[in-house]
Design an enzyme around this catalytic site. Structure first.
Site, PDB file in Angstrom:
ATOM      1  N   CYS A  12      20.340  35.818 -11.075  1.00 14.89           N
ATOM      2  CA  CYS A  12      19.309  35.000 -11.439  1.00 14.89           C
ATOM      3  C   CYS A  12      18.177  36.095 -11.746  1.00 14.89           C
ATOM      4  CB  CYS A  12      18.996  34.239 -10.049  1.00 14.89           C
ATOM      5  SG  CYS A  12      18.436  35.367  -8.773  1.00 14.89           S
ATOM      6  N   CYS A  60      11.309  38.464  -4.827  1.00 18.01           N
ATOM      7  CA  CYS A  60      11.545  37.402  -6.093  1.00 18.01           C
ATOM      8  C   CYS A  60      10.116  36.463  -5.635  1.00 18.01           C
ATOM      9  CB  CYS A  60      12.473  36.397  -5.838  1.00 18.01           C
ATOM     10  SG  CYS A  60      12.601  35.184  -6.765  1.00 18.01           S
ATOM     11  N   GLU A 105      15.214  36.323   4.369  1.00 18.47           N
ATOM     12  CA  GLU A 105      14.334  35.672   3.686  1.00 18.47           C
ATOM     13  C   GLU A 105      13.474  34.916   4.894  1.00 18.47           C
ATOM     14  OE1 GLU A 105      14.957  33.198   0.311  1.00 18.47           O
ATOM     15  OE2 GLU A 105      13.325  31.692   0.937  1.00 18.47           O
ATOM     16  N   CYS A 109      15.305  27.231  -5.244  1.00 13.32           N
ATOM     17  CA  CYS A 109      14.955  27.648  -6.372  1.00 13.32           C
ATOM     18  C   CYS A 109      15.782  27.105  -7.474  1.00 13.32           C
ATOM     19  CB  CYS A 109      15.117  29.445  -6.545  1.00 13.32           C
ATOM     20  SG  CYS A 109      16.737  29.951  -6.451  1.00 13.32           S
ATOM     21  N   SER A 138      23.444  36.752  -6.636  1.00 12.84           N
ATOM     22  CA  SER A 138      23.443  38.313  -6.537  1.00 12.84           C
ATOM     23  C   SER A 138      24.814  38.912  -6.909  1.00 12.84           C
ATOM     24  CB  SER A 138      23.162  38.629  -4.969  1.00 12.84           C
ATOM     25  OG  SER A 138      23.691  38.023  -4.140  1.00 12.84           O
TER      26      SER A 138
HETATM   27  S1  SF4 Z   1      15.140  32.884  -4.752  1.00 12.89           S
HETATM   28 FE1  SF4 Z   1      16.776  34.120  -4.620  1.00 12.89          FE
HETATM   29  S2  SF4 Z   1      18.324  33.116  -5.756  1.00 12.89           S
HETATM   30 FE2  SF4 Z   1      16.375  32.233  -6.288  1.00 12.89          FE
HETATM   31  S3  SF4 Z   1      15.824  33.126  -8.261  1.00 12.89           S
HETATM   32 FE3  SF4 Z   1      14.744  34.266  -6.539  1.00 12.89          FE
HETATM   33  S4  SF4 Z   1      16.273  35.975  -5.736  1.00 12.89           S
HETATM   34 FE4  SF4 Z   1      17.384  34.410  -7.392  1.00 12.89          FE
END
Ligand code: SF4
Length: 310
Positions: A12, A96, A126, A194, A266
């Site tokens: 992603c 991210c 996270e 996401c 990932s």
């Molecule tokens: S939240 Fe995690 S899975 Fe979603 S775009 Fe960001 S890194 Fe990728």
């Protein structure tokens, strides 16, 4: 055998950015270079960087004073940022932006006096980072049973947020349970799960009916990869989550004519390609690539890297 290759799958925008950040940091600073937690939850990716001398740590105390540390795509709590500052570390934030969005929502709700119910998986990097934004104002729930057990004093202003990589269906069931118990609960303006998690799940949901079994490339500690395998199983199809083609067992495919192949956000594309090559050589498989949704998302590298690169 026919292989249906799901699109979108694999990297992603957040994972791409985090990996590029680490590559760039290696070019700029060389080793020793430290990453707090795994840069992304994928074993082959982590092993490749480890082979280049990158050190992955689970505690900021493991990073020598003054060294360079990257925060992974999953984000960190303010306590980790402070600990890094106290050790005079050069910190590069590869969180991210879609995780940062949830942090910002948590800060906002906490400031406005809400108690926040975070829907997520206990112990996930996270979740640790998000809860660290307002630890006293947040309670974690993992399922609808946790919602039933919540003890909230009357008159409490409530809001909910979610981890970015949950099952869309499970999250909506838990949100439904929250709304049923607490009709006034506030939520994020826009979905926290996401786009990448949603799109990969949508592709599996759309295509799984045509397959006898499913292969998901991804690591055991990858939340979104696990959700893809669970989704296929919930639709009645055997699904295996594997890191590399070497783990493929030909016995899994006895009598299977069609196999759906996908990859978590990932998992690198070369492991998907190796998996397809192995299925081709074992079963003379042909490949049909199917696009369920186009993706065109990218995130810039962290400011710390772009400023230094000038
Ligand atoms: S939240 Fe995690 S899975 Fe979603 S775009 Fe960001 S890194 Fe990728």
């Amino acid at each position: 055998m026919k292989i249906i290759l799901a699109n979108p799958r694999g990297f992603c925008a957040g994972v791409n950015m985090a990996i590029e950040s680490l590559e760039r940091a290696l070019q700029l600073f060389g080793t020793p270079l430290y990453v707090y937690h795994e840069i992304v939850h994928n074993r082959p990716v982590v092993e490749r960087f480890s082979a280049k001398g990158v050190e992955f740590v689970d505690s900021i105390d493991e990073v020598p004073r003054g060294a360079t540390v990257l925060y992974s795509a999953h984000g960190v709590s303010p306590a980790i940022r402070n600990a890094a500052q106290e050790r005079s570390l050069r910190a590069i934030d590869a969180t991210c932006p879609l995780v940062t969005k949830v942090h910002v929502e948590a800060i906002k709700f906490a400031r406005e006096g809400y108690h926040i119910i975070l829907i997520g998986h206990e112990g996930h990097d996270e979740v640790l980072g998000t809860m660290g934004e307002a630890p006293e104002a947040m309670t974690l729930v993992q399922d609808a049973a946790d919602v039933a057990r919540l003890e909230i004093p009357p008159g409490t202003k409530l809001a909910y947020l979610t981890q970015t990589t949950l099952s869309v269906d499970e999250a909506s069931e838990i949100i439904g349970a929250l709304r049923a118990r607490f009709p006034d609960i506030a939520g994020p303006k826009k979905e926290d799960i996401c786009y990448a998690t949603q799109n990969r799940q949508e592709a599996v949901k759309t295509l799984v009916g045509e397959a006898d079994s499913v292969i998901v490339l991804g690591s055991r500690n990858s939340s979104n990869s696990n959700r893809l395998a669970e989704l296929a199983c919930a639709k009645g199809k055997p699904a295996r989550l594997i890191d590399t083609a070497a783990e493929l067992d030909p016995a899994w495919f006895q009598g299977h004519e069609t196999v759906l192949v996908t990859a978590g956000a990932s998992a690198p594309e070369d492991v998907v390609e190796a998996c397809i090559e192995r299925l081709k050589s074992l079963f003379n498989a042909t490949v049909e690539s199917r696009v369920v949704r186009e993706e065109n998302v990218s995130f810039p590298l962290p400011r710390e890297l772009t400023v230094l690169a000038r």
